[in-house]
Design an enzyme around this catalytic site. Structure first.
Site, short mmCIF file in Angstrom:
data_model
loop_
_atom_site.label_atom_id
_atom_site.label_comp_id
_atom_site.label_asym_id
_atom_site.label_seq_id
_atom_site.Cartn_x
_atom_site.Cartn_y
_atom_site.Cartn_z
N ASP A 13 16.90 -34.49 10.54
CA ASP A 13 17.43 -35.80 10.93
C ASP A 13 18.76 -35.75 11.69
OD1 ASP A 13 15.20 -36.50 9.49
OD2 ASP A 13 16.24 -37.73 8.00
N ASP A 51 13.74 -39.06 11.18
CA ASP A 51 13.52 -40.28 10.42
C ASP A 51 12.95 -41.29 11.42
OD1 ASP A 51 13.95 -41.06 7.69
OD2 ASP A 51 15.62 -42.36 8.29
N HIS A 53 11.25 -44.93 11.35
CA HIS A 53 10.81 -46.13 10.64
C HIS A 53 10.28 -47.21 11.59
CE1 HIS A 53 12.69 -44.47 7.11
NE2 HIS A 53 13.92 -44.60 7.57
N HIS A 57 11.07 -52.03 8.03
CA HIS A 57 10.73 -51.04 6.99
C HIS A 57 11.28 -51.47 5.62
CE1 HIS A 57 10.93 -47.00 4.96
NE2 HIS A 57 9.72 -46.96 5.49
N HIS A 86 17.89 -48.56 10.58
CA HIS A 86 18.24 -47.30 11.23
C HIS A 86 16.98 -46.57 11.67
CE1 HIS A 86 17.27 -46.09 7.13
NE2 HIS A 86 16.97 -44.91 7.64
N LYS A 111 9.00 -38.86 9.75
CA LYS A 111 8.81 -39.29 8.37
C LYS A 111 9.40 -40.68 8.16
CE LYS A 111 13.00 -36.89 7.02
NZ LYS A 111 13.77 -38.11 6.77
N CYS A 156 18.30 -36.69 2.66
CA CYS A 156 17.14 -35.99 3.24
C CYS A 156 17.22 -34.47 3.11
CB CYS A 156 16.96 -36.44 4.68
SG CYS A 156 16.42 -38.17 4.75
C1 VGL Z 1 18.47 -40.60 5.36
C2 VGL Z 1 18.99 -42.52 4.24
C3 VGL Z 1 17.95 -43.19 4.84
C4 VGL Z 1 18.80 -39.16 5.63
C5 VGL Z 1 17.42 -41.25 5.97
O1 VGL Z 1 18.41 -38.64 6.72
O2 VGL Z 1 19.46 -38.53 4.78
N1 VGL Z 1 19.25 -41.24 4.49
N2 VGL Z 1 17.18 -42.53 5.70
ZN ZN Z 2 15.66 -43.61 6.75
#
Ligand code: VGL
Ligand code: ZN
Length: 221
Positions: A13, A51, A53, A57, A86, A111, A156
């Site tokens: 990410d 990430d 979404h 979401h 996000h 994901k 993550c």
């Molecule tokens: C993440 C919060 C929501 C991450 C992703 O990449 O750690 N944290 N979505």
């Molecule tokens: Zn996320």
């Protein structure tokens, strides 16, 4: 290149929305980019995650009337932290950081794409049932050890490292190649859980020294 076919660098990410100024900014998140760029050439196997979404979401606070970001709620699969919107699919915020240099990465796992289910982990969605396919891919490639870097350490990255262990891989987290959100002690908790699961905590300097010694996991002292 000193790491073998059994080692995979998992770059988690490294996306604009997690950078300073982004929608879900991780403090100093941009500092991981240079560290990852130094590490990546040592690895034959590199996998990226993103990430990803859909708008609306279930992990977004805006999807829950009267709720604010960083509160928690209960979804059918359990407790869920509510985040600012996000990494919405195909937006600039969801793009990988422009300075990330991993041209030899062959697999990108997206994901969090199911509207009702979050996925911090690169292996298993938050319902703890739906698999991303990463474990099968790594096994088919003969990978046995997964080195985790990226954002965020306590979400993550930690969940991916824990699930790598649960899937039967050795796992390490490179602490200077990660940055944390640190919500209500989540970072200290994550390091405790990682240690308890047998995830190695290491640094890029130790890994690069180990790579020079052809011993990726235990650099000579
Ligand atoms: C993440 C919060 C929501 C991450 C992703 O990449 O750690 N944290 N979505
Ligand atoms: Zn996320």
């Amino acid at each position: 290149m000193a790491y073998g076919a059994q080692d995979c660098l998992l770059v988690i990410d490294v996306q604009n929305d997690f950078m300073p100024g982004g929608a879900l900014a991780v403090p100093q998140g941009d500092e991981v980019v240079a560290v990852i760029n130094r590490l990546a050439p040592a690895f034959e196997h590199v996998v990226l995650t993103q990430d990803w979404h859909p708008a609306g979401h279930a992990s977004f606070a805006t999807s829950h009337a009267g709720r604010a970001p960083f509160q928690t709620t209960t979804l059918p699969y359990g407790e869920q932290v509510l985040w600012p919107d996000h990494c919405v699919q195909d937006t600039p915020g969801a793009a990988l950081h422009a300075d990330l240099r991993v041209p030899h990465a062959r697999l990108l796992i997206r994901k969090g794409h199911h509207a009702g289910v979050d996925s911090y982990s690169a292996f298993l969605e938050a319902d703890r049932t739906t698999r991303t396919g990463l474990g099968g891919y790594l096994r088919e490639q003969g990978v046995r050890r997964v080195v985790c870097v990226g954002l965020a350490t306590d979400y993550c990255v930690a969940w991916s490292a824990l699930d790598a262990r649960a899937a039967g891989f050795e796992a390490a987290v490179v602490e200077d190649a990660c940055r944390a959100i640190d919500l209500d002690g989540s970072l200290a908790r994550a390091w405790q859980e990682l240690a308890a699961a047998g995830v190695q905590r290491t640094t890029s300097a130790a890994l690069l020294a180990g790579s020079a010694n052809h011993n990726p996991w235990l650099p000579e002292s």
